[in-house]
Design an enzyme around this catalytic site. Structure first.
Site, mmCIF file in Angstrom:
data_model
loop_
_atom_site.group_PDB
_atom_site.id
_atom_site.type_symbol
_atom_site.label_atom_id
_atom_site.label_comp_id
_atom_site.label_asym_id
_atom_site.label_seq_id
_atom_site.Cartn_x
_atom_site.Cartn_y
_atom_site.Cartn_z
ATOM 1 N N GLY A 48 0.864 -1.178 0.000
ATOM 2 C CA GLY A 48 0.000 0.000 0.000
ATOM 3 C C GLY A 48 0.893 1.217 0.000
ATOM 4 O O GLY A 48 1.803 1.318 -0.819
ATOM 5 N N GLU A 49 0.689 2.065 0.964
ATOM 6 C CA GLU A 49 1.499 3.281 1.070
ATOM 7 C C GLU A 49 1.955 3.384 2.524
ATOM 8 O O GLU A 49 1.135 3.539 3.427
ATOM 9 C CB GLU A 49 0.635 4.473 0.627
ATOM 10 C CG GLU A 49 1.233 5.820 0.835
ATOM 11 C CD GLU A 49 2.648 5.941 0.296
ATOM 12 O OE1 GLU A 49 2.903 5.516 -0.851
ATOM 13 O OE2 GLU A 49 3.507 6.451 1.040
ATOM 14 N N SER A 50 3.272 3.286 2.705
ATOM 15 C CA SER A 50 3.760 3.126 4.080
ATOM 16 C C SER A 50 3.567 4.368 4.954
ATOM 17 O O SER A 50 3.401 4.236 6.166
ATOM 18 C CB SER A 50 5.216 2.668 4.077
ATOM 19 O OG SER A 50 6.005 3.504 3.283
ATOM 20 N N CYS A 79 6.001 -5.478 0.240
ATOM 21 C CA CYS A 79 6.176 -4.122 -0.273
ATOM 22 C C CYS A 79 6.077 -3.082 0.860
ATOM 23 O O CYS A 79 6.970 -3.032 1.695
ATOM 24 C CB CYS A 79 5.193 -3.874 -1.417
ATOM 25 S SG CYS A 79 5.769 -2.563 -2.502
ATOM 26 N N ARG A 110 12.983 3.312 0.360
ATOM 27 C CA ARG A 110 11.644 3.379 -0.248
ATOM 28 C C ARG A 110 11.761 3.796 -1.707
ATOM 29 O O ARG A 110 12.636 4.553 -2.078
ATOM 30 C CB ARG A 110 10.769 4.381 0.492
ATOM 31 C CG ARG A 110 10.392 3.908 1.880
ATOM 32 C CD ARG A 110 9.536 4.946 2.585
ATOM 33 N NE ARG A 110 8.298 5.156 1.876
ATOM 34 C CZ ARG A 110 7.593 6.289 1.940
ATOM 35 N NH1 ARG A 110 8.012 7.301 2.639
ATOM 36 N NH2 ARG A 110 6.464 6.388 1.269
ATOM 37 N N ILE A 152 5.917 -2.968 -7.592
ATOM 38 C CA ILE A 152 5.149 -1.733 -7.789
ATOM 39 C C ILE A 152 5.693 -0.656 -6.848
ATOM 40 O O ILE A 152 5.504 -0.738 -5.638
ATOM 41 C CB ILE A 152 3.645 -1.953 -7.528
ATOM 42 C CG1 ILE A 152 3.114 -3.104 -8.402
ATOM 43 C CG2 ILE A 152 2.862 -0.671 -7.782
ATOM 44 C CD1 ILE A 152 1.705 -3.540 -8.060
ATOM 45 N N ARG A 153 6.379 0.331 -7.419
ATOM 46 C CA ARG A 153 7.051 1.354 -6.588
ATOM 47 C C ARG A 153 7.721 0.675 -5.397
ATOM 48 O O ARG A 153 7.560 1.083 -4.240
ATOM 49 C CB ARG A 153 6.060 2.426 -6.131
ATOM 50 C CG ARG A 153 5.590 3.329 -7.275
ATOM 51 C CD ARG A 153 4.653 4.421 -6.814
ATOM 52 N NE ARG A 153 3.423 3.884 -6.262
ATOM 53 C CZ ARG A 153 2.421 3.379 -6.994
ATOM 54 N NH1 ARG A 153 2.509 3.361 -8.312
ATOM 55 N NH2 ARG A 153 1.350 2.913 -6.417
ATOM 56 N N HIS A 188 5.016 -8.295 -4.847
ATOM 57 C CA HIS A 188 3.629 -8.603 -4.449
ATOM 58 C C HIS A 188 3.237 -10.034 -4.830
ATOM 59 O O HIS A 188 2.595 -10.236 -5.864
ATOM 60 C CB HIS A 188 2.670 -7.643 -5.158
ATOM 61 C CG HIS A 188 2.711 -6.245 -4.636
ATOM 62 N ND1 HIS A 188 1.859 -5.790 -3.649
ATOM 63 C CD2 HIS A 188 3.501 -5.199 -4.952
ATOM 64 C CE1 HIS A 188 2.112 -4.519 -3.392
ATOM 65 N NE2 HIS A 188 3.110 -4.135 -4.172
ATOM 66 N N GLU A 190 0.892 -11.728 -3.818
ATOM 67 C CA GLU A 190 -0.579 -11.862 -3.834
ATOM 68 C C GLU A 190 -1.164 -11.481 -5.194
ATOM 69 O O GLU A 190 -2.347 -11.721 -5.437
ATOM 70 C CB GLU A 190 -1.202 -11.027 -2.705
ATOM 71 C CG GLU A 190 -1.212 -9.520 -2.917
ATOM 72 C CD GLU A 190 0.151 -8.844 -2.693
ATOM 73 O OE1 GLU A 190 1.163 -9.545 -2.498
ATOM 74 O OE2 GLU A 190 0.188 -7.601 -2.739
HETATM 75 N N1 GLN Z 1 6.105 2.978 -2.459
HETATM 76 C C1 GLN Z 1 5.228 2.518 -1.419
HETATM 77 C C2 GLN Z 1 5.677 3.021 -0.057
HETATM 78 O O1 GLN Z 1 6.700 3.606 0.050
HETATM 79 C C3 GLN Z 1 5.138 1.014 -1.395
HETATM 80 C C4 GLN Z 1 4.457 0.547 -2.655
HETATM 81 C C5 GLN Z 1 3.683 -0.726 -2.514
HETATM 82 O O2 GLN Z 1 3.394 -1.235 -1.429
HETATM 83 N N2 GLN Z 1 3.283 -1.252 -3.647
HETATM 84 O O3 GLN Z 1 4.976 2.827 0.903
#
Ligand code: GLN
Length: 208
Positions: A48-50, A79, A110, A152-153, A188, A190
């Site tokens: 997600g987004e940390s 992630c 990150r 993903i990122r 990921h 999943e």
């Molecule tokens: N770039 C996101 C972060 O720094 C992580 C990306 C992800 O979980 N797919 O939280």
């Protein structure tokens, strides 16, 4: 502890983990409050987004309960979940963003692949993870079973402590690590139909 695998369901792609565990034959339940951890045999911190995840963990009063959980029972991070587990984030002052749970002795950068290639798929080696070799621990597959990694990122693991095993690699770079009960991947699992990594975690959590 016998019980379902908890999915931290504050933010991110916990629903995809639910489906992946269902494919691996494991029962799950969402976790949003500290009391919901008690019944769980293991816990997943999803991608997600940390920065958001870190804030929501504090708002839910989950920071100390999660740290305690990680000392006793298995945790899988993917992630952003790996970022949350790390002991240190490279170049980030905690007061400005993510406060990690410090359950995994590694240092993480990150968004480590930058903007140019912020998302990609690549075959990852699971040679460090014997249990992932096949349904029956098939010896033939152990030499280097590949796993389709969706990045993903993604974060990058830039340092690991002495007690940390590399369980997945992309070239010579670690993309999956395990320290005792804590296992985490920068990609990921999943999001691909391959159930092996969810099956490995299900076994770590006692079969669920
Ligand atoms: N770039 C996101 C972060 O720094 C992580 C990306 C992800 O979980 N797919 O939280």
């Amino acid at each position: 502890v016998k019980g379902p695998i908890g999915l931290l369901a504050l933010q991110g792609d916990f629903e995809m983990h639910r489906q992946a565990f269902a494919r691996a034959g494991a029962e799950t339940r969402p976790v949003r409050r500290p009391a919901e951890l008690a019944a769980c045999a293991g816990l997943v911190i999803p991608g997600g987004e940390s920065t958001t995840l870190s804030r929501l963990i504090d708002r839910a009063g989950l920071r100390e309960p999660l740290r305690q959980f990680g000392r006793e029972r298995p945790i899988l991070g993917t992630c952003a979940g790996l970022i949350m587990l790390a002991r240190r984030l490279e170049g980030e002052a905690p007061e400005h963003g993510v406060r990690t749970l410090e359950l995994l002795d590694c240092e993480v950068r990150r968004n480590g692949y930058g903007r140019q290639i912020d998302s990609f798929h690549a075959d990852v080696s699971l040679a460090g993870l014997a249990e992932a070799g096949g349904p029956e621990g098939d010896g033939g597959a152990l030499a280097g079973p590949l796993f389709r990694g969706v990045f993903i990122r993604a974060p990058r693991i830039v340092g690991v402590g002495p007690g940390v095993e590399i369980v997945a690699a992309l070239g010579d770079e670690p993309v999956g690590v395990r320290e005792g009960r804590v296992i985490a991947f920068t990609f990921h699992p999943e999001l691909t139909p391959d159930p092996r990594l969810h099956a490995v975690f299900t076994r770590m959590a006692g079969g669920a």
